[in-house]
Design an enzyme around this catalytic site. Structure first.
Site, PDB file in Angstrom:
ATOM      1  N   GLU A   1      43.522  40.993  45.644  1.00  0.00           N
ATOM      2  CA  GLU A   1      42.559  39.929  45.418  1.00  0.00           C
ATOM      3  C   GLU A   1      42.466  39.619  43.924  1.00  0.00           C
ATOM      4  O   GLU A   1      42.153  40.489  43.118  1.00  0.00           O
ATOM      5  CB  GLU A   1      41.189  40.376  45.947  1.00  0.00           C
ATOM      6  CG  GLU A   1      40.050  39.464  45.572  1.00  0.00           C
ATOM      7  CD  GLU A   1      38.684  40.040  45.976  1.00  0.00           C
ATOM      8  OE1 GLU A   1      38.642  41.145  46.541  1.00  0.00           O
ATOM      9  OE2 GLU A   1      37.677  39.368  45.699  1.00  0.00           O
TER      10      GLU A   1
ATOM     11  N   ASP B   1      33.210  44.524  47.421  1.00  0.00           N
ATOM     12  CA  ASP B   1      31.980  43.731  47.475  1.00  0.00           C
ATOM     13  C   ASP B   1      32.078  42.736  48.634  1.00  0.00           C
ATOM     14  O   ASP B   1      33.028  42.752  49.406  1.00  0.00           O
ATOM     15  CB  ASP B   1      31.735  43.015  46.135  1.00  0.00           C
ATOM     16  CG  ASP B   1      32.892  42.082  45.782  1.00  0.00           C
ATOM     17  OD1 ASP B   1      33.785  41.887  46.633  1.00  0.00           O
ATOM     18  OD2 ASP B   1      32.901  41.559  44.661  1.00  0.00           O
TER      19      ASP B   1
ATOM     20  N   ASP C   1      38.312  43.890  46.387  1.00  0.00           N
ATOM     21  CA  ASP C   1      37.132  44.497  45.765  1.00  0.00           C
ATOM     22  C   ASP C   1      36.189  45.053  46.830  1.00  0.00           C
ATOM     23  O   ASP C   1      36.163  44.563  47.953  1.00  0.00           O
ATOM     24  CB  ASP C   1      36.362  43.438  44.962  1.00  0.00           C
ATOM     25  CG  ASP C   1      37.143  42.999  43.733  1.00  0.00           C
ATOM     26  OD1 ASP C   1      38.060  43.734  43.317  1.00  0.00           O
ATOM     27  OD2 ASP C   1      36.830  41.912  43.201  1.00  0.00           O
TER      28      ASP C   1
ATOM     29  N   ASP D   1      32.603  39.467  48.740  1.00  0.00           N
ATOM     30  CA  ASP D   1      33.777  38.590  48.691  1.00  0.00           C
ATOM     31  C   ASP D   1      35.030  39.331  49.126  1.00  0.00           C
ATOM     32  O   ASP D   1      35.845  38.810  49.874  1.00  0.00           O
ATOM     33  CB  ASP D   1      33.989  38.066  47.264  1.00  0.00           C
ATOM     34  CG  ASP D   1      33.136  36.827  47.015  1.00  0.00           C
ATOM     35  OD1 ASP D   1      32.492  36.358  47.974  1.00  0.00           O
ATOM     36  OD2 ASP D   1      33.127  36.344  45.867  1.00  0.00           O
TER      37      ASP D   1
END
Ligand code: 0RA
Length: 639
Positions: free
Chosen positions: A430, A505, A503, A507
């Site tokens: 990503e 998180d 990541d 997203d």
């Protein structure tokens, strides 16, 4: 009473019996051969094995209820209202038929004219294997006015078969405690068993399956009058359907039972599940091939006959008739041959013609009788054909010249030097910045990096031609080298490990789900053949003096902090891959010697399809509640 209970004592055992004891001893010595494994999966298999016996009784028309109970001590009872296992002395063995069923491998089919036995298990092993792997097991049989009871330890009878009462009922009740010498841990998972029993209830429409877990005081009952048609309807419940009732087709050919349920929706993806003897054949097989070929043929024939397809137009292709299709194929056969690495593909060659025959006959008739439905379905297929033509053009853009080799690799791909695909890994990373660190940190001999910018297109909501026009998706397809759609050829796969690295998180998890959806919908074999992985970057770095510890979960972090108590330690939370240096990324996430990879598995295709549709489909309300309900389990990536 016409039957005498078996009066054998242990000393009376003949040479024949000793051989049998050896048989069950073999089960205890190599349990994996009989139940697949001795982990929780194998443990759950014990429960299912007994339930399959009740299913056999239900299929024979003698049983319509089975009740599974997990007791507080992790012993399990499976009770049904079938005929009850026969108790009469069997001349061949000189024991009760009951004892033979409980102590002889594959004895079940030999008694009571049980001509049709469906062995649904991975190995179709039956009650004797459960008996062998239980520290104790009791059977109670209600039959011919009496209640019989027989008790065993580790597969060996410890009492005579006794009459313990009178009854009007018939049925079998088996209670067992899985042996901790074999399984170590005998803790059952409520959700897993619940899910499987529900699936079995869908696949056996005449059977009510109840489940009670006394450890947590929970219970559930599953009964689906429509069987697999109910399941198809459930799959489509948040989709716009083209015809209200699923089309249900069934028939018996030789000793095979074929059932198919079909319902079209206005979407672009196909959700077809196939089962053989209640086992989900993730990799399809002859039954699926037979279904597909009948579907394509019948829809073409009908279209031509009714002038829905002009003489000048080409036939609808298999892909055209599968857009927006939700289908379940369930076959039950005497001797299933499961093939392939995962034993998830049905191999019996006769199944193709058997399923094809039932579907072709049933579907032609249905379309003749329901011309409105036929029209709606075929119009949808014609739109799909047009979209496919557009998609083909878009795809040709990916492969500029004719073959895959000719396609230019995406510019952002940092390839590796090794050429044997079995050695090679492709990281889908990503963001450009993390992509940069990964490129620096990797072992360029066998690790390739493809940075992905921004969001991946949501394939669940997009038309096929749009999917293949999307730049990031094209880059992935080209980098993998195996093509896509009807040109998919896994022998050309350039990397045998494809690793999604995002990541930790919101997203990141969204991008991961989008990628998983893309692979699930377009290259499911990549998952079923074990090529797809999720990287596990650390969540925290704890510094204590000169030492540095990486921890990968909250639990691990808390444990480490506790361990270090007293020392002054400093905690850093990593939100993004970009916060790590190239060396750190290598050390924590990419170095095969120290990293952890999660392998993506389709544990339960039924849930997988549902999850992808829920998370990625266009209906918003169900998606919201799903994410709330499952927010905690999203980190755990069994799809
Ligand atoms: C052998 C023969 C028959 C039934 C069964 C086994 C049987 C086994 C189990 C295990 C759990 N529930 C079960 N129900 C039935 C045929 C019986 C007959 O012919 O009367």
């Amino acid at each position: 009473m016409s039957q005498e209970p078996n009066n054998n004592t242990f000393e009376d055992y003949s040479a024949e019996d000793i051989r049998i004891l050896d048989g069950l001893e073999a089960v205890r010595l190599r349990p994996g051969m009989y139940i697949g494994s001795t982990d929780q999966h194998g443990l759950h298999h014990l429960v299912y094995e007994i339930v399959y016996n009740s299913i056999d009784e239900a299929m024979a028309g003698y049983c319509d209820r089975t009740q599974v109970t997990i007791h507080k001590d992790n012993s399990v009872t499976v009770a049904d209202n079938g005929r009850g296992i026969p108790v009469e002395i069997h001349p061949a063995t000189n024991t009760s038929a009951l004892e033979a069923v409980m102590t002889r491998l594959h004895a079940g089919a030999k008694f009571g004219g049980h001509t049709y036995t469906v062995s649904s298990g991975l190995h179709g092993v039956g009650a004797s294997v459960v008996n062998a792997l239980s520290s104790w097991l009791n059977v109670e049989v209600n039959r011919q006015g009496k209640v019989y009871r027989h008790e065993y330890q580790q597969g060996t009878p410890i009492s005579d078969l006794k009459v313990i009462g009178d009854t009007d009922a018939t049925g079998t009740t088996i209670t067992f405690l899985a042996d901790t010498e074999i399984f170590g841990d005998i803790d059952y998972d409520f959700d897993t068993i619940c899910q499987r029993l529900k699936e079995l209830a869908y696949l056996n429409k005449n059977l009510e399956i109840s489940f009670k877990d006394e450890r947590i005081d929970q219970e559930a009952t599953f009964y689906f009058e429509g069987g697999i048609a109910s399941l198809v309807r459930r799959f489509n419940r948040n989709r716009q359907v083209l015809h209200y009732q699923p089309i249900y087709l069934s028939g018996a050919v030789d000793s095979t039972i074929v059932e198919v349920a079909v319902q079209y929706n206005d979407g672009f993806t196909e959700s077809t599940l196939s089962f053989a003897n209640c086992v989900n054949t993730i990799d399809g097989g002859t039954h699926l091939t037979g279904f597909r070929s009948a579907l394509t043929r019948v829809l073409n024939d009908y279209s031509r006959k009714n002038k829905l397809l002009k003489d000048t137009e080409p036939n609808l292709t298999g892909d055209d008739v599968r857009d927006g299709l939700t289908a379940i194929i369930s076959v039950k056969l005497a001797e299933p041959q499961f093939e392939g690495q995962t034993k998830a593909k049905l191999g019996n060659p006769e199944l193709k013609a058997q399923v094809e025959g039932v579907v072709a006959d049933g579907l032609s008739l249905h379309l003749e009788q329901h011309p409105d439905e036929a029209k709606a379905i075929i119009e949808k297929c014609l739109i799909a054909a047009k979209a496919r033509e557009a998609a083909r053009k878009a795809r040709d853009l990916i492969f500029k010249r004719s073959g895959f080799e000719a396609a230019t690799l995406p510019g952002k791909l940092a390839s590796c030097s090794e050429s044997d695909p079995r050695e090679c890994e492709l990281y889908l990373v990503e963001g450009d910045s993390a992509g940069g660190s990964a490129k620096q940190g990797r072992d360029r001999r066998f690790q390739a990096i493809l940075p992905l910018r921004g969001k991946i297109l949501n394939v669940e909501k997009a038309r096929k031609d749009k999917v293949f026009e999307h730049e990031e998706i094209r880059a992935i397809i080209t980098a993998l080298g195996a093509g896509v759609g009807d040109q998919l050829d896994f022998s050309r796969l350039r990397y045998h490990r494809i690793i999604i690295m995002t990541d930790a998180d919101v997203d990141g998890s969204h991008i991961r789900t989008l990628l998983l959806t893309f692979f699930y919908r377009n290259m499911v074999e990549l998952i079923s053949q074990g090529h797809l992985f999720i990287a596990q970057p650390p969540l925290y770095c704890i510094r204590a003096g000169k030492q540095r510890f990486w921890t990968y979960s909250e639990k691990e972090k808390d444990a480490k902090l506790k361990e270090l108590k007293g020392n002054k330690s400093e905690l850093q939370r990593y939100k993004g891959l970009g916060e790590m240096s190239a060396e750190q990324l290598w050390e924590t996430t990419m170095n095969p010697a120290s990293r952890t990879l999660l392998k993506v598995e389709i544990k339960d295709a039924m849930t997988a399809d549902h999850i992808f549709h829920m998370l990625m489909g266009s209906e918003v309300p169900p998606r919201k509640s799903f994410i709330q309900a499952h927010a905690k389990s999203v980190r755990n990536l069994d799809i």
